[in-house]
Design a protein around this motif. Structure first.
Motif, PDB file in Angstrom:
ATOM      1  N   MET A  12      -6.631   0.529   4.319  1.00 15.79           N
ATOM      2  CA  MET A  12      -7.387   1.405   5.124  1.00 15.79           C
ATOM      3  C   MET A  12      -8.406   2.324   4.086  1.00 15.79           C
ATOM      4  O   MET A  12      -7.278   3.206   3.586  1.00 15.79           O
ATOM      5  N   SER A  21       0.827   5.482  -0.145  1.00 12.39           N
ATOM      6  CA  SER A  21      -0.107   6.630  -0.022  1.00 12.39           C
ATOM      7  C   SER A  21       0.918   7.902  -0.489  1.00 12.39           C
ATOM      8  O   SER A  21       0.658   8.172  -1.757  1.00 12.39           O
ATOM      9  N   THR A  22       1.630   8.184   0.450  1.00  7.89           N
ATOM     10  CA  THR A  22       2.632   9.476   0.085  1.00  7.89           C
ATOM     11  C   THR A  22       3.842   8.943  -0.243  1.00  7.89           C
ATOM     12  O   THR A  22       4.809   9.594  -0.958  1.00  7.89           O
ATOM     13  N   ASN A  68       4.298  16.786  12.285  1.00  9.93           N
ATOM     14  CA  ASN A  68       5.223  17.895  11.953  1.00  9.93           C
ATOM     15  C   ASN A  68       5.583  17.915  10.306  1.00  9.93           C
ATOM     16  O   ASN A  68       6.239  18.177   9.943  1.00  9.93           O
ATOM     17  N   VAL A  95       0.987  -1.233   0.040  1.00  9.62           N
ATOM     18  CA  VAL A  95      -0.102  -0.133  -0.140  1.00  9.62           C
ATOM     19  C   VAL A  95       0.797   1.168  -0.170  1.00  9.62           C
ATOM     20  O   VAL A  95       1.744   1.326   0.801  1.00  9.62           O
ATOM     21  N   SER A 151       0.258  11.344   5.089  1.00  8.85           N
ATOM     22  CA  SER A 151      -1.079  10.924   4.902  1.00  8.85           C
ATOM     23  C   SER A 151      -1.496  10.470   6.225  1.00  8.85           C
ATOM     24  O   SER A 151      -0.822   9.567   7.011  1.00  8.85           O
ATOM     25  N   SER A 159       6.297   1.334   1.906  1.00  9.01           N
ATOM     26  CA  SER A 159       5.211   1.410   1.045  1.00  9.01           C
ATOM     27  C   SER A 159       5.537   1.192  -0.290  1.00  9.01           C
ATOM     28  O   SER A 159       4.731   1.412  -1.385  1.00  9.01           O
ATOM     29  N   TYR A 210       9.541   3.967  18.088  1.00  9.28           N
ATOM     30  CA  TYR A 210       8.485   4.281  17.481  1.00  9.28           C
ATOM     31  C   TYR A 210       8.401   3.984  15.854  1.00  9.28           C
ATOM     32  O   TYR A 210       9.151   3.936  15.097  1.00  9.28           O
ATOM     33  N   HIS A 218       2.541  10.920  16.470  1.00  6.92           N
ATOM     34  CA  HIS A 218       2.666  11.916  17.463  1.00  6.92           C
ATOM     35  C   HIS A 218       2.728  13.189  16.938  1.00  6.92           C
ATOM     36  O   HIS A 218       2.647  13.454  15.665  1.00  6.92           O
TER      37      HIS A 218
HETATM   38  C1  LIG Z   1       8.816  15.374   6.849  1.00 10.53           C
HETATM   39  C2  LIG Z   1       8.352  14.213   7.671  1.00 10.53           C
HETATM   40  C3  LIG Z   1       7.731  14.533   8.799  1.00 10.53           C
HETATM   41  C4  LIG Z   1       7.272  13.578   9.759  1.00 10.53           C
HETATM   42  N1  LIG Z   1       6.503  14.081  11.062  1.00 10.53           N
HETATM   43  C5  LIG Z   1       5.990  13.206  11.673  1.00 10.53           C
HETATM   44  C6  LIG Z   1       5.511  13.662  13.053  1.00 10.53           C
HETATM   45  O1  LIG Z   1       5.460  14.822  13.182  1.00 10.53           O
HETATM   46  N2  LIG Z   1       4.762  12.583  13.644  1.00 10.53           N
HETATM   47  C7  LIG Z   1       4.722  11.308  13.175  1.00 10.53           C
HETATM   48  O2  LIG Z   1       4.103  10.580  14.144  1.00 10.53           O
HETATM   49  N3  LIG Z   1       5.392  11.081  12.090  1.00 10.53           N
HETATM   50  C8  LIG Z   1       5.960  11.725  11.490  1.00 10.53           C
HETATM   51  N4  LIG Z   1       6.620  11.393  10.487  1.00 10.53           N
HETATM   52  C9  LIG Z   1       6.468  10.035  10.100  1.00 10.53           C
HETATM   53  C10 LIG Z   1       5.361   9.634   9.258  1.00 10.53           C
HETATM   54  O3  LIG Z   1       4.243   9.407  10.231  1.00 10.53           O
HETATM   55  C11 LIG Z   1       5.599   8.349   8.663  1.00 10.53           C
HETATM   56  O4  LIG Z   1       6.361   8.623   7.494  1.00 10.53           O
HETATM   57  C12 LIG Z   1       4.494   7.597   7.846  1.00 10.53           C
HETATM   58  O5  LIG Z   1       4.717   6.216   7.548  1.00 10.53           O
HETATM   59  C13 LIG Z   1       3.730   8.396   6.559  1.00 10.53           C
HETATM   60  O6  LIG Z   1       2.780   7.743   6.225  1.00 10.53           O
HETATM   61  P1  LIG Z   1       2.244   8.047   4.777  1.00 10.53           P
HETATM   62  O7  LIG Z   1       0.976   7.165   4.626  1.00 10.53           O
HETATM   63  O8  LIG Z   1       2.143   9.563   4.433  1.00 10.53           O
HETATM   64  O9  LIG Z   1       3.418   7.409   4.083  1.00 10.53           O
HETATM   65  P2  LIG Z   1       3.472   5.988   3.159  1.00 10.53           P
HETATM   66  O10 LIG Z   1       4.949   5.901   2.805  1.00 10.53           O
HETATM   67  O11 LIG Z   1       2.842   6.003   1.736  1.00 10.53           O
HETATM   68  O12 LIG Z   1       3.029   4.990   3.929  1.00 10.53           O
HETATM   69  C14 LIG Z   1       3.683   4.446   5.220  1.00 10.53           C
HETATM   70  C15 LIG Z   1       3.075   3.117   5.529  1.00 10.53           C
HETATM   71  O13 LIG Z   1       1.837   3.300   5.757  1.00 10.53           O
HETATM   72  C16 LIG Z   1       1.185   2.460   4.752  1.00 10.53           C
HETATM   73  N5  LIG Z   1      -0.236   2.839   4.401  1.00 10.53           N
HETATM   74  C17 LIG Z   1      -0.246   4.086   4.143  1.00 10.53           C
HETATM   75  N6  LIG Z   1      -1.597   4.514   3.751  1.00 10.53           N
HETATM   76  C18 LIG Z   1      -2.230   3.311   4.022  1.00 10.53           C
HETATM   77  C19 LIG Z   1      -3.686   2.821   3.897  1.00 10.53           C
HETATM   78  N7  LIG Z   1      -4.526   3.798   3.556  1.00 10.53           N
HETATM   79  N8  LIG Z   1      -3.873   1.658   4.299  1.00 10.53           N
HETATM   80  C20 LIG Z   1      -3.048   0.893   4.834  1.00 10.53           C
HETATM   81  N9  LIG Z   1      -1.731   1.090   4.853  1.00 10.53           N
HETATM   82  C21 LIG Z   1      -1.411   2.399   4.446  1.00 10.53           C
HETATM   83  C22 LIG Z   1       2.124   1.999   3.852  1.00 10.53           C
HETATM   84  O14 LIG Z   1       1.980   0.721   3.425  1.00 10.53           O
HETATM   85  C23 LIG Z   1       3.449   2.160   4.708  1.00 10.53           C
HETATM   86  O15 LIG Z   1       3.670   0.989   5.421  1.00 10.53           O
HETATM   87  C24 LIG Z   1       7.217  12.619   9.518  1.00 10.53           C
HETATM   88  C25 LIG Z   1       7.570  12.017   8.233  1.00 10.53           C
HETATM   89  C26 LIG Z   1       8.298  12.981   7.309  1.00 10.53           C
HETATM   90  C27 LIG Z   1       8.626  12.494   5.957  1.00 10.53           C
END
Ligand SMILES: Cc1cc2nc3c(=O)[nH]c(=O)nc-3n(C[C@H](O)[C@H](O)[C@H](O)COP(=O)(O)OP(=O)(O)OC[C@H]3O[C@@H](n4cnc5c(N)ncnc54)[C@H](O)[C@@H]3O)c2cc1C
Length: 593
Positions: free
Chosen positions: A295, A156-157, A228, A154, A233, A165, A535, A243
């Motif tokens: 999700m 997302s971003t 932050n 999966v 996403s 991801s 974490y 967090h």
């Molecule tokens: C610039 C930056 C700042 C950040 N700041 C914070 C912060 O302040 N607090 C914090 O807690 N974290 C922070 N993070 C970490 C962030 O929570 C993780 O990088 C998170 O995994 C990103 O989720 P995403 O869905 O955007 O990314 P993706 O890389 O697309 O997905 C991350 C994970 O989630 C899964 N996933 C995504 N969407 C779904 C879905 N709909 N259903 C099932 N699985 C899914 C993917 O398979 C993968 O395992 C930060 C990251 C970055 C790059």
């Protein structure tokens, strides 16, 4: 005596040689393997075409984003390449591509932007992608993949520091355009519960980016727990924990979830909440993304936006000296004593070894005046200076976001990203490893704290301490269903200390050296208390025993739910629940151990 003292060394050599041999072994010996393009069970083009018809069209077979810059690749295009290079550091740019990730090291350098003479292949990326639109379409695709023994991942971003991801040789469900939002002003009625959970709530598509979600609820005078980054996403954020600068008051994002709609590993659609599919509801709130299914929608509590006092400043001393580290360390201890009990949160960032200086940003959500924070800061500054460093800064106050409906300013504006609206972040588009751990008051008061912090970064890495634990995480006010699967360390954590390692290029030796450094940094942080753990969303993917470090005593239950829900490992990644039960063999074939 000699034989005994040499035994551990001989054993280590054996383990290294054995491990290397095992990884190079072919998959033939393994009984159960996932389909792989080099193996006969990989679906034919006709099969993929049938999937495309089944889902009503739109199956993608994307080239990696950097392919347009590789002359030998069929998608080479000089003009597109110029645009790609210009945008390579933008988080949003990678989010808009079906398989791209923000960090180049997580895809095995299989299609590099910095070295376009190198081959560009899809080896490090998913092979096919479905642009998710609704549960029915995703359900059909996952069911098809399950039947055809194809891995599903999966995306997302693509922000994930662990690379979860963009799994190689998989069918990827790309949820980026699931961004629908619905506001529940008075309360939310979870399906099958027969009662309403009072208070504002918001339902959001599984790809909704946190900035959009927060702006949406700001329009109703409320906020959600968001971190932050504008572009992260809800899918990855909530499933890993999430967090925020509001966590000192309200806990983690996973602690505020009321319901999720998931497409599970068989393609079946589940609504999980405190009344039905309770195990899944527990697991998906903290048990990690890309593990339990897709999700599609998440509903979480919103709450009235609050005012916030802010303090921004620096701690500094002679670069690399004991004096500057003593001051940084004293600040950490002062945090436990003065700031955490008040519900404050914040960030300490900088190249402490190289510059002897770190930037400090502190937030006190819920404050009514600037003075509430500056008064506390007098004690914090005194304790920090007493250790031999300098500390100075300025306090400000931001009124309730609710008084300006629709205003992008909210109580949980973090540094750099949210505060400036920027879509770049240190190291974007480069290699990145985050080495981290969790610390509570006990660790922050340890006499060994300074040594642990000094051993946890070097002149080439920056420290990035997220002081985002506290009372709200210890007793999350919006928690439903009696708890969730977030690692227990978060319940006493005050800070998530980290070293961020980021560098350019695709040199394998440099990568190996930085990986080794990251392992050392994590070990140094963990030395104060191995039980606190890490974490899920911000950790070194190469950490030994990663599942235990993420989930501690919750891991046994998580694993049993995973085995029951997904016995054939449709959703798999090395760092996920059940990750240790499968292994890559030669050529990237994934087989059951
Ligand atoms: C610039 C930056 C700042 C950040 N700041 C914070 C912060 O302040 N607090 C914090 O807690 N974290 C922070 N993070 C970490 C962030 O929570 C993780 O990088 C998170 O995994 C990103 O989720 P995403 O869905 O955007 O990314 P993706 O890389 O697309 O997905 C991350 C994970 O989630 C899964 N996933 C995504 N969407 C779904 C879905 N709909 N259903 C099932 N699985 C899914 C993917 O398979 C993968 O395992 C930060 C990251 C970055 C790059």
């Amino acid at each position: 005596m000699l034989a005994i003292s040499l035994l551990p060394i001989v054993w280590s050599i054996f383990l290294v040689v054995f491990a290397a041999a095992f990884q190079n072994a072919t998959a033939d010996a393994a009984a159960t393997c996932k389909a792989h393009p080099t193996r006969p069970d990989w679906p034919s083009r006709a099969d993929w075409s049938a999937l495309n018809t089944l889902i009503g069209g739109g199956l993608l077979e994307p080239a990696p984003l950097a392919a347009a810059c590789h002359r030998t690749h069929p998608s080479y295009n000089a003009a597109r390449c110029t645009n790609i290079k210009a945008n390579w550091a933008s988080s949003e740019f990678h989010a808009h591509h079906p398989t791209s990730s923000l960090w180049t090291n997580v895809n095995g350098y299989s299609c590099e932007i910095t070295d376009t003479a190198r081959d560009c292949t899809t080896a490090g990326f998913p092979v096919y992608v479905i642009n998710a639109t609704d549960s029915r379409q995703v359900g059909l695709a996952v069911q098809w993949a399950n039947k055809n023994n194809v891995r599903v991942s999966v995306k997302s971003t693509g922000h994930d520091f662990l690379g979860r991801s963009t799994q190689p040789y998989s069918l990827s469900i790309w949820v980026h355009y699931l961004q629908r939002r619905v506001y529940h002003a008075e309360g939310f009625r979870p399906e099958g519960c027969g009662f309403e959970i009072k208070g504002p709530a918001v339902s959001a598509g599984g790809g909704t980016q946190m900035e959009k979600l927060n702006h949406f609820v700001n329009g109703h005078g409320t906020s959600v727990i968001h971190g932050n980054s504008n572009t992260v996403s809800v899918g990855g954020y909530v499933s890993g924990g999430g967090h925020s600068t509001l966590s000192g008051l309200y806990g983690l994002a996973a602690d505020a979830v009321l319901e999720v709609e998931m497409v599970g590993p068989t393609g079946e659609v589940f609504i999980a909440n405190e009344c039905q599919n309770k195990d899944l509801f527990w697991a998906v709130r903290g048990g990690g993304g890309g593990t339990w299914g897709v999700m599609m929608r998440v509903t979480m509590r919103a709450f009235p936006s609050v005012g916030q006092a802010t303090w921004r400043g620096t701690i500094h001393g002679p670069a690399g000296s004991n004096r500057s580290w003593a001051a940084i360390s004293a600040f950490h201890s002062a945090w436990a004593k003065y700031l955490a009990p008040a519900g404050a949160t914040g960030y300490v960032t900088g190249h402490a070894w190289r510059e002897g200086k770190v930037t400090v940003q502190i937030y006190l959500p819920g404050a009514r005046t600037e003075g509430e924070l500056t008064t506390i800061m007098t004690s914090v500054e005194r304790q920090t200076r007493a250790a031999g460093g300098e500390m100075s800064g300025v306090g400000t106050y931001r009124a309730r976001a609710a008084s300006r409906p629709g205003s992008p300013m909210t109580a949980n504006d973090g540094p750099s990203m949210s505060a400036t609206g920027s879509r770049t972040f240190p190291g974007n588009g480069q290699n990145k490893i985050v080495a981290s751990w969790l610390y509570g008051a006990r660790e922050l008061n340890s006499p060994k704290l300074q040594t642990a912090l000094m051993g946890a970064s070097d002149t080439d890495s920056m420290i990035y301490q997220d002081f985002t634990g506290g009372p709200g995480c210890a007793k999350p006010p919006f928690m439903r269903g009696g708890g969730n699967s977030v690692g227990q360390g978060w319940r006493t954590a005050l800070v998530r200390p980290a070293a961020e390692l980021q560098w350019q290029g695709d040199n394998e030796n440099t990568l190996a050296k930085r990986k080794a450094a990251a392992i050392k940094f994590t070990q140094s942080l963990a030395s104060l208390n191995p039980d606190m753990g890490m974490y899920v969303n911000e950790a070194d993917p190469e950490t030994e025993g990663i599942q235990k470090a993420f989930w501690g005593e919750n891991y046994a239950r998580l694993l049993s739910i995973k085995r029951r829900m997904d016995p054939s490992g449709v959703f798999w990644c090395k760092q996920c629940v059940g990750g240790e039960e499968w292994q890559y063999y030669q050529g990237g074939v994934l087989c059951k151990r």
